[in-house]
Write a protein that holds these residues in place. Sequence first.
Motif, PDB file in Angstrom:
ATOM      1  N   ALA A 115       0.811  -1.225   0.000  1.00 29.02           N
ATOM      2  CA  ALA A 115       0.000   0.000   0.000  1.00 29.02           C
ATOM      3  C   ALA A 115       0.839   1.267   0.000  1.00 29.02           C
ATOM      4  O   ALA A 115       0.295   2.362  -0.142  1.00 29.02           O
ATOM      5  CB  ALA A 115      -0.945  -0.003   1.199  1.00 29.02           C
ATOM      6  N   THR A 116       2.156   1.125   0.168  1.00 31.37           N
ATOM      7  CA  THR A 116       3.004   2.327   0.047  1.00 31.37           C
ATOM      8  C   THR A 116       3.296   2.645  -1.414  1.00 31.37           C
ATOM      9  O   THR A 116       3.720   3.751  -1.735  1.00 31.37           O
ATOM     10  CB  THR A 116       4.359   2.139   0.757  1.00 31.37           C
ATOM     11  OG1 THR A 116       5.072   1.091   0.114  1.00 31.37           O
ATOM     12  CG2 THR A 116       4.169   1.832   2.228  1.00 31.37           C
ATOM     13  N   LEU A 117       3.098   1.665  -2.273  1.00 36.50           N
ATOM     14  CA  LEU A 117       3.499   1.856  -3.669  1.00 36.50           C
ATOM     15  C   LEU A 117       2.853   3.081  -4.319  1.00 36.50           C
ATOM     16  O   LEU A 117       3.519   3.792  -5.092  1.00 36.50           O
ATOM     17  CB  LEU A 117       3.173   0.589  -4.463  1.00 36.50           C
ATOM     18  CG  LEU A 117       4.043   0.294  -5.683  1.00 36.50           C
ATOM     19  CD1 LEU A 117       5.513   0.277  -5.329  1.00 36.50           C
ATOM     20  CD2 LEU A 117       3.627  -1.024  -6.309  1.00 36.50           C
ATOM     21  N   PRO A 118       1.570   3.358  -4.034  1.00 38.37           N
ATOM     22  CA  PRO A 118       0.970   4.546  -4.670  1.00 38.37           C
ATOM     23  C   PRO A 118       1.428   5.868  -4.062  1.00 38.37           C
ATOM     24  O   PRO A 118       0.979   6.925  -4.516  1.00 38.37           O
ATOM     25  CB  PRO A 118      -0.542   4.356  -4.422  1.00 38.37           C
ATOM     26  CG  PRO A 118      -0.714   2.932  -4.039  1.00 38.37           C
ATOM     27  CD  PRO A 118       0.557   2.555  -3.350  1.00 38.37           C
TER      28      PRO A 118
ATOM     29  N   SER B 296       5.930  12.163   9.781  1.00 39.71           N
ATOM     30  CA  SER B 296       6.730  12.720   8.690  1.00 39.71           C
ATOM     31  C   SER B 296       8.010  11.914   8.473  1.00 39.71           C
ATOM     32  O   SER B 296       8.469  11.763   7.345  1.00 39.71           O
ATOM     33  CB  SER B 296       7.047  14.181   8.986  1.00 39.71           C
ATOM     34  OG  SER B 296       7.715  14.273  10.230  1.00 39.71           O
ATOM     35  N   GLU B 297       8.564  11.365   9.553  1.00 37.57           N
ATOM     36  CA  GLU B 297       9.786  10.572   9.389  1.00 37.57           C
ATOM     37  C   GLU B 297       9.515   9.321   8.557  1.00 37.57           C
ATOM     38  O   GLU B 297      10.276   8.958   7.671  1.00 37.57           O
ATOM     39  CB  GLU B 297      10.334  10.160  10.757  1.00 37.57           C
ATOM     40  CG  GLU B 297      10.951  11.327  11.520  1.00 37.57           C
ATOM     41  CD  GLU B 297      11.453  10.881  12.881  1.00 37.57           C
ATOM     42  OE1 GLU B 297      11.426   9.676  13.157  1.00 37.57           O
ATOM     43  OE2 GLU B 297      11.859  11.759  13.657  1.00 37.57           O
ATOM     44  N   THR B 298       8.386   8.670   8.869  1.00 36.05           N
ATOM     45  CA  THR B 298       8.041   7.475   8.107  1.00 36.05           C
ATOM     46  C   THR B 298       7.776   7.834   6.660  1.00 36.05           C
ATOM     47  O   THR B 298       8.179   7.122   5.739  1.00 36.05           O
ATOM     48  CB  THR B 298       6.800   6.800   8.721  1.00 36.05           C
ATOM     49  OG1 THR B 298       7.051   6.542  10.079  1.00 36.05           O
ATOM     50  CG2 THR B 298       6.478   5.497   7.992  1.00 36.05           C
ATOM     51  N   LYS B 299       7.075   8.936   6.454  1.00 40.59           N
ATOM     52  CA  LYS B 299       6.802   9.360   5.083  1.00 40.59           C
ATOM     53  C   LYS B 299       8.098   9.565   4.314  1.00 40.59           C
ATOM     54  O   LYS B 299       8.214   9.173   3.151  1.00 40.59           O
ATOM     55  CB  LYS B 299       6.005  10.676   5.085  1.00 40.59           C
ATOM     56  CG  LYS B 299       4.541  10.485   5.312  1.00 40.59           C
ATOM     57  CD  LYS B 299       3.830  11.803   5.220  1.00 40.59           C
ATOM     58  CE  LYS B 299       3.947  12.366   3.825  1.00 40.59           C
ATOM     59  NZ  LYS B 299       3.283  13.677   3.733  1.00 40.59           N
ATOM     60  N   ALA B 300       9.051  10.204   4.984  1.00 45.14           N
ATOM     61  CA  ALA B 300      10.319  10.464   4.314  1.00 45.14           C
ATOM     62  C   ALA B 300      11.021   9.154   3.997  1.00 45.14           C
ATOM     63  O   ALA B 300      11.615   8.992   2.917  1.00 45.14           O
ATOM     64  CB  ALA B 300      11.192  11.350   5.206  1.00 45.14           C
ATOM     65  N   GLU B 301      10.936   8.205   4.940  1.00 48.65           N
ATOM     66  CA  GLU B 301      11.597   6.921   4.701  1.00 48.65           C
ATOM     67  C   GLU B 301      10.921   6.155   3.568  1.00 48.65           C
ATOM     68  O   GLU B 301      11.582   5.520   2.749  1.00 48.65           O
ATOM     69  CB  GLU B 301      11.587   6.087   5.983  1.00 48.65           C
ATOM     70  CG  GLU B 301      12.541   6.641   7.035  1.00 48.65           C
ATOM     71  CD  GLU B 301      12.692   5.675   8.193  1.00 48.65           C
ATOM     72  OE1 GLU B 301      12.543   4.463   7.980  1.00 48.65           O
ATOM     73  OE2 GLU B 301      12.960   6.137   9.298  1.00 48.65           O
ATOM     74  N   VAL B 302       9.590   6.226   3.533  1.00 51.48           N
ATOM     75  CA  VAL B 302       8.871   5.559   2.450  1.00 51.48           C
ATOM     76  C   VAL B 302       9.226   6.205   1.118  1.00 51.48           C
ATOM     77  O   VAL B 302       9.479   5.511   0.116  1.00 51.48           O
ATOM     78  CB  VAL B 302       7.346   5.603   2.701  1.00 51.48           C
ATOM     79  CG1 VAL B 302       6.581   5.172   1.449  1.00 51.48           C
ATOM     80  CG2 VAL B 302       6.968   4.702   3.867  1.00 51.48           C
TER      81      VAL B 302
ATOM     82  N   ALA C  72      11.895   7.768   0.361  1.00 55.74           N
ATOM     83  CA  ALA C  72      13.266   7.397   0.005  1.00 55.74           C
ATOM     84  C   ALA C  72      13.326   5.964  -0.503  1.00 55.74           C
ATOM     85  O   ALA C  72      14.048   5.653  -1.464  1.00 55.74           O
ATOM     86  CB  ALA C  72      14.177   7.575   1.222  1.00 55.74           C
ATOM     87  N   ALA C  73      12.555   5.092   0.154  1.00 53.53           N
ATOM     88  CA  ALA C  73      12.552   3.688  -0.274  1.00 53.53           C
ATOM     89  C   ALA C  73      11.977   3.551  -1.681  1.00 53.53           C
ATOM     90  O   ALA C  73      12.494   2.792  -2.509  1.00 53.53           O
ATOM     91  CB  ALA C  73      11.748   2.844   0.719  1.00 53.53           C
TER      92      ALA C  73
ATOM     93  N   ASN D 151      10.680  -2.130   5.465  1.00 54.88           N
ATOM     94  CA  ASN D 151      11.657  -1.560   6.392  1.00 54.88           C
ATOM     95  C   ASN D 151      11.392  -0.074   6.604  1.00 54.88           C
ATOM     96  O   ASN D 151      11.523   0.440   7.714  1.00 54.88           O
ATOM     97  CB  ASN D 151      13.072  -1.770   5.864  1.00 54.88           C
ATOM     98  CG  ASN D 151      13.508  -3.213   6.009  1.00 54.88           C
ATOM     99  OD1 ASN D 151      13.059  -3.916   6.905  1.00 54.88           O
ATOM    100  ND2 ASN D 151      14.360  -3.676   5.101  1.00 54.88           N
ATOM    101  N   ALA D 152      11.013   0.590   5.525  1.00 50.96           N
ATOM    102  CA  ALA D 152      10.732   2.019   5.648  1.00 50.96           C
ATOM    103  C   ALA D 152       9.520   2.273   6.537  1.00 50.96           C
ATOM    104  O   ALA D 152       9.415   3.307   7.201  1.00 50.96           O
ATOM    105  CB  ALA D 152      10.485   2.616   4.264  1.00 50.96           C
ATOM    106  N   LEU D 153       8.603   1.312   6.557  1.00 51.26           N
ATOM    107  CA  LEU D 153       7.408   1.481   7.392  1.00 51.26           C
ATOM    108  C   LEU D 153       7.672   1.185   8.858  1.00 51.26           C
ATOM    109  O   LEU D 153       6.815   1.401   9.697  1.00 51.26           O
ATOM    110  CB  LEU D 153       6.292   0.558   6.896  1.00 51.26           C
ATOM    111  CG  LEU D 153       5.504   1.056   5.700  1.00 51.26           C
ATOM    112  CD1 LEU D 153       4.545  -0.021   5.233  1.00 51.26           C
ATOM    113  CD2 LEU D 153       4.738   2.320   6.044  1.00 51.26           C
ATOM    114  N   GLY D 154       8.801   0.613   9.150  1.00 47.37           N
ATOM    115  CA  GLY D 154       9.073   0.436  10.569  1.00 47.37           C
ATOM    116  C   GLY D 154       9.465  -0.951  10.979  1.00 47.37           C
ATOM    117  O   GLY D 154       9.283  -1.322  12.137  1.00 47.37           O
TER     118      GLY D 154
END
Lengths: 282, 200
Positions: A49-52, B131-137, B139-140, B189-192
């Motif tokens: 679900a992060t893909l989009p 916001s940190e997770t968003k940035a990591e996602v 970046a991933a 991994n980016a999600l935690g």
Amino acid sequence: MMKCAICREQLEEFVLGQCDAETTAVVADHLRICPDCQREADAWADAWATLPDDLPMPAKLPKLRGRVLAALDGPIPGGERAELVRRLAEANAEPTRSATPETTPAPSTRERQWSLALAASVLLALGVGAWWSGHMQRDARRRDLVAEQRAASQLAERLGGLIRAKGATPTTRFDLAPVGQRENGLVHVAWDRAVNQWHVFAVDAPPAPAGSAYCFWFVTAAGEYVATVLEETAPGVMATAATLPAKPSDVRRAVVTLEKLPPGERPRGEALWETAVVGDAQ
Amino acid sequence: MLDPPATAAAATDEVLLQQVAGGDRRALEQLYDRYEDLTYAIAMRVLRNGADAEDTVVEVFWELWRARERFDARRGRCRTYLTMLARSRAIDRLRRRQARPELHGTAAEAPPPLAEVASPGPAPDQTVRCSETKAEVAAALAGLRTDERAALELSFYAGLTHQEIAQRLDKPLGTVKSHIRRGLMSLRNALGGLQEGGEQ
């Protein structure tokens, strides 16, 4: 019993609904009893679900908001009857593999992906059929009911065909007839042997009063009652897909009653639709 | 129009879902406002047709509303649920339409589907990711290799199985599985982090 390691090899595809029916059923069974693998499945779903996230986002769609909110209480949106029947026919030709999203929040329904897709297709058509019939004059109602029953029967044939095509297993189905002088309504029942699940659809049924619900009962050969509550899925359409402790060979009679909630162990309301059931008869 | 109460406006997805389960339409409206962009963007990416994408969004929120009592807010994230629902319904629609533009070129080669209609902006999930997770996602996602991204997108947006992707990309099945797993792993991994599970 499937091992966790084997289960986890399938999870990336499973959460997208892309496994074949047999794998889906086995993985779903495992997830129901293995919270660790269930968490793993949830984690893969979250990852997908992060893909989009990096899709460009559209400009605001103010008209769409109004359309979405206006559609909430109506029949399933976007469907003229012909379109829905066409969808069902296409599903018959090429069964969908996509996941039913209940898979994410409810592990007990993971194994129902296929069945729910079938049920949704039938409900689409039956629901719109009920909606259409609501516009008919009463004089034409009986004639319309006959046509509706014929359409439901055709849909049932297709449902049976879909299930047989998928699992090469026999599928039991039957209709319940209105009791007494009742003119309206039809209850159709199908058993999907592949996932051991009963589908019940009541079409053109009057709304249940507050605090009440339509209940579908099986009377088994041992004289015991097995029940499930029908839920309104579209105006005039009550339905459920349930795993009940009864197979077709166990069942002798099927009845729908209107019961005050919660229902008891035996029906208290008047029988509205019923039929005798003869074993595994098609 | 009245503004929603401040407490409701700040509600988490989980709280809103619980309110939706209780029949609160205003909570559903808030969820819609949060996820309209996302669900539409997914549908547009799959279908590449604005009218079909709008129909998909209507179907998604109709289904959320109709199935509200069955949704267990304690399990699964609302964002994941709506993402998967939008994807699933869009792919259903795509198959019905019998038009699979992704099959005519790799996902990596495909033109940006929203180029004409989109205004680039942040993902609409500020309320569910820090916001940190968003940035990591982000970046991933940016760090995915081209072959990993192609495999992931063919699976997610075109609904292809691993086997079909292998045929489509003319790569061994094992290679495709590796690409998908590696790509997804970096997103996880980016999600935690990963959950470790036991063996049965």
